[in-house]
Every structure is written in C-alpha cells, then in structure tokens.
Design a protein around this motif. Structure first.
Motif, mmCIF file in Angstrom:
data_model
loop_
_atom_site.group_PDB
_atom_site.id
_atom_site.type_symbol
_atom_site.label_atom_id
_atom_site.label_comp_id
_atom_site.label_asym_id
_atom_site.label_seq_id
_atom_site.Cartn_x
_atom_site.Cartn_y
_atom_site.Cartn_z
ATOM 1 N N ARG A 1 1.023 -1.100 0.120
ATOM 2 C CA ARG A 1 0.122 0.329 0.234
ATOM 3 C C ARG A 1 0.734 1.455 0.265
ATOM 4 N NH1 ARG A 1 -3.102 1.568 5.389
ATOM 5 N NH2 ARG A 1 -1.394 0.686 6.914
ATOM 6 N N LEU B 1 1.985 2.019 -3.425
ATOM 7 C CA LEU B 1 0.727 2.872 -4.201
ATOM 8 C C LEU B 1 0.561 3.988 -4.323
ATOM 9 C CD1 LEU B 1 -1.753 -0.633 -4.790
ATOM 10 C CD2 LEU B 1 0.113 0.151 -5.986
ATOM 11 N N PHE C 1 2.697 6.131 -2.825
ATOM 12 C CA PHE C 1 3.848 6.641 -3.565
ATOM 13 C C PHE C 1 3.617 7.277 -5.341
ATOM 14 C CE2 PHE C 1 8.424 7.020 -5.523
ATOM 15 C CZ PHE C 1 8.895 8.673 -4.901
ATOM 16 N N LEU C 2 2.805 6.004 -6.070
ATOM 17 C CA LEU C 2 2.659 6.262 -7.145
ATOM 18 C C LEU C 2 1.835 6.469 -7.413
ATOM 19 C CD1 LEU C 2 3.822 4.570 -10.131
ATOM 20 C CD2 LEU C 2 2.091 3.303 -9.859
ATOM 21 N N MET C 3 0.499 6.581 -6.649
ATOM 22 C CA MET C 3 -0.516 7.411 -6.925
ATOM 23 C C MET C 3 -0.690 8.966 -6.317
ATOM 24 S SD MET C 3 -2.739 5.476 -8.364
ATOM 25 C CE MET C 3 -4.584 6.632 -8.579
ATOM 26 N N GLU C 4 0.958 9.496 -5.806
ATOM 27 C CA GLU C 4 0.577 10.124 -5.365
ATOM 28 C C GLU C 4 0.472 11.932 -5.663
ATOM 29 O OE1 GLU C 4 4.397 11.844 -2.286
ATOM 30 O OE2 GLU C 4 4.333 12.703 -3.747
ATOM 31 N N ASP C 5 -0.721 12.311 -4.945
ATOM 32 C CA ASP C 5 -1.434 14.192 -5.896
ATOM 33 C C ASP C 5 -1.963 13.541 -6.922
ATOM 34 O OD1 ASP C 5 -0.454 15.201 -3.486
ATOM 35 O OD2 ASP C 5 1.635 15.649 -4.897
ATOM 36 N N CYS C 6 -2.513 12.405 -6.979
ATOM 37 C CA CYS C 6 -3.305 12.185 -8.750
ATOM 38 C C CYS C 6 -4.110 12.393 -8.150
ATOM 39 C CB CYS C 6 -3.162 10.270 -8.882
ATOM 40 S SG CYS C 6 -5.031 9.829 -7.364
ATOM 41 N N CYS C 7 -4.897 13.262 -7.356
ATOM 42 C CA CYS C 7 -6.231 14.063 -8.113
ATOM 43 C C CYS C 7 -6.375 15.625 -7.572
ATOM 44 C CB CYS C 7 -7.416 13.815 -6.383
ATOM 45 S SG CYS C 7 -6.940 12.225 -5.730
ATOM 46 N N CYS D 1 -9.050 9.355 -10.243
ATOM 47 C CA CYS D 1 -8.331 8.517 -8.768
ATOM 48 C C CYS D 1 -9.160 6.965 -9.223
ATOM 49 C CB CYS D 1 -7.762 9.247 -7.998
ATOM 50 S SG CYS D 1 -7.354 8.436 -6.516
ATOM 51 N N VAL E 1 -9.810 3.993 -10.345
ATOM 52 C CA VAL E 1 -8.368 3.330 -9.814
ATOM 53 C C VAL E 1 -8.246 2.562 -9.114
ATOM 54 C CG1 VAL E 1 -5.973 3.397 -9.444
ATOM 55 C CG2 VAL E 1 -6.800 4.703 -11.686
ATOM 56 N N ILE E 2 -8.817 3.313 -8.157
ATOM 57 C CA ILE E 2 -9.676 2.483 -6.401
ATOM 58 C C ILE E 2 -10.573 1.658 -6.734
ATOM 59 C CG2 ILE E 2 -10.367 3.294 -4.406
ATOM 60 C CD1 ILE E 2 -8.914 5.834 -4.614
ATOM 61 N N ARG F 1 5.210 9.421 -12.013
ATOM 62 C CA ARG F 1 4.343 10.054 -11.704
ATOM 63 C C ARG F 1 3.951 11.757 -11.792
ATOM 64 N NH1 ARG F 1 5.947 10.206 -5.646
ATOM 65 N NH2 ARG F 1 7.671 11.156 -6.067
ATOM 66 N N VAL G 1 1.075 11.634 -13.952
ATOM 67 C CA VAL G 1 -0.083 11.259 -12.472
ATOM 68 C C VAL G 1 -0.518 12.649 -12.128
ATOM 69 C CG1 VAL G 1 -0.809 9.721 -10.334
ATOM 70 C CG2 VAL G 1 0.377 8.584 -11.970
ATOM 71 N N ARG H 1 -4.829 0.790 -13.799
ATOM 72 C CA ARG H 1 -6.108 0.921 -12.674
ATOM 73 C C ARG H 1 -6.360 -1.131 -13.357
ATOM 74 N NH1 ARG H 1 -12.658 1.388 -13.437
ATOM 75 N NH2 ARG H 1 -12.624 1.421 -16.131
ATOM 76 N N VAL I 1 -4.955 -1.934 1.790
ATOM 77 C CA VAL I 1 -4.145 -1.200 0.696
ATOM 78 C C VAL I 1 -5.463 -0.151 -0.193
ATOM 79 C CG1 VAL I 1 -3.850 -2.149 -1.735
ATOM 80 C CG2 VAL I 1 -2.758 -3.179 0.275
ATOM 81 N N ILE J 1 -5.179 4.398 -1.223
ATOM 82 C CA ILE J 1 -4.574 5.486 -2.096
ATOM 83 C C ILE J 1 -5.962 5.638 -1.531
ATOM 84 C CG2 ILE J 1 -2.520 4.432 -3.471
ATOM 85 C CD1 ILE J 1 -5.298 2.785 -5.199
ATOM 86 N N CYS K 1 -8.462 9.299 -2.539
ATOM 87 C CA CYS K 1 -8.076 10.497 -2.271
ATOM 88 C C CYS K 1 -8.344 11.294 -0.952
ATOM 89 C CB CYS K 1 -8.730 11.727 -3.616
ATOM 90 S SG CYS K 1 -8.479 10.121 -5.249
#
Lengths: 109, 109
Positions: free
Chosen positions: A81, A84, A86-92, A99, A102-103, B23, B26, B81, B102, B106, B108
């Motif tokens: 987790r 994930l 780290f990868l999705m950081e600030d994705c929103c 985002c 993906v969840i 990143r 993203v 995803r 998990v 992630i 938001c």
DNA sequence: TCCATATATCATGAATAATTGATATATATA
DNA sequence: TATATATATCAATTATTCATGATATATGGA
C-alpha cells in the motif's frame, strides 16, 4: 515508501518468476507459502528461487518466518500500500474522479 | 491487463527517469505534459527522454497526442487500474480486511 | 522550397541483472 | 556425532538495459 524503495519494488516485480511469486503470496494472504512449495509450484530451481526471494525481501515486498528447517514467505501488504500511495501521490489534482476509478478496480469482490 | 503487459509495466516503472515521468503525468492528470517540458523539468536529454517515453508508451502506461510539432503525454489511468487489479487478483481469499487496508491508502485526500 | 523546431531512431559501449553448478549453512533426527 | 533436508551464497557466463552521439523524420513558417 520513498523513491529508491519504490524503484526496488518495481524492479523486483518486473521479472516473471518474482511476479508469479508475489501474486501467489498475495493470493495466499496471511497463510503464506513455504519456500520449497513456492519452488515446486512454480517449477523453478531451488537456488534460482532463493535468489529471487531475496530480491523480493530486499525490495520489502515480502517477509518470511523460519519454522525449523522450513521458511514461510508472506506478501507484505503494508509495503504494497505504501508503493501504491507513492505512485498515486497527488493524483487527484483537479480531477478526483480519475483516481476513484483506479481505487474501484482493486476493491474486493 | 495480462501477464506480459504487467511485466512490461513494472519494468517500465523500475527505472528512475521513467518513474519520475509517470508520477509527473499522474499529477498532471487530464492536462498532460508536453514532451519537451517533461525533458526540461526532469533535466534529461531529449533523445534519452524520447527513448524512455517510448518504453512507457509500449508498456501502455502513458498515451500521447500530437499537436503540430509538439506531443503531449498523459498517464493512462485505465491501464494503471488494470495493472493493480492483476496484482491484487484474489487478494481477498480468506481475509478481505487486508485488501481493504491497501485500498484505503490510495484513497484521495 | 528552405530553414528552424520538436521529436524519434540507430549503433555502440558500459553497466546491470539472470541463471547455473557447486558449495556452504542451518536445523532436525537417528 | 553423523546424516539428511531445507535454504542460501558464490563465481562465472550470458543476456539485458542504459545513456549517448549522430542522424533521421515530421511539422510549421518564411
């Protein structure tokens, strides 16, 4: 999970045997799987598998417990987790909906 | 997302520049980022970045659109995803709680 | 058409990683 | 202690990946 841990994790998962092992351990969940059984089930030689398990360990993706002569491996969900996140950081930024899609995909059942 | 696509995706993300690019994309979300701006912001030479963008494209992690002489790159969240779904497949066997942790990470904001 | 800009491709050398046979270590049991 | 089982480490070879300089392609404007 920082940058170099993330690279190590993705590098570990970018090889067939190790991806197979990790997915096997994800499925096994809290039960884990014995090292020998992992080799047998994936039909990989003992020393090759040992080296690959060490890579997964060093990447923090799995942990293990020795029980006598056998060693049981487990997926490390905490680490997963972190990866994930780290990868999705600030994705929103500007678009939370993306985002959320993906969840939703990895939601259980 | 099948096995070989998953390997290609993890392999693509296991290198510093490409992880940085992904990143960045993203974070940029639907706006995307121009190829030249990606090179400038990450301080990577043009041909090296072009090669790395091609790797990300082939892995399905990003897509692009040409506008005149420039090319705009975007993270492909649909592919992402699929990747996570493949990795987490059947993760809930016997213990849905682990999977939920998990997912929570992630979410938001 | 000619030139400038933006990006991609190619060939190569350097660095990294993967597999393997042989061997070592750790634990259990006789 | 001697032997067997389970797993790890080592050294060497092969294979893969990376960044780079040079060059090619695509587009826009003069």
């Amino acid at each position: 999970m920082d940058n170099s841990e993330t690279l190590a994790a993705f590098s570990a998962l970018s090889q067939q045997t190790r991806l197979d092992v990790f997915r096997l351990l994800v499925k096994a969940g809290a039960d884990g799987v014995l090292s020998g059984e992992i080799s047998d089930r994936l039909d990989v030689r003992q020393n090759t598998m040992s080296a690959n398990l060490t890579v997964l360990l060093n990447a923090g993706l799995v942990r293990n417990e020795r029980h006598g002569r056998t060693i049981r491996y487990f997926a490390d969900f905490e680490s997963l987790r972190g990866l994930l996140a780290f990868l999705m950081e600030d994705c929103c930024n500007g678009n939370p909906d993306i985002c959320q899609l993906v969840i939703d995909e990895i939601a259980c059942g």
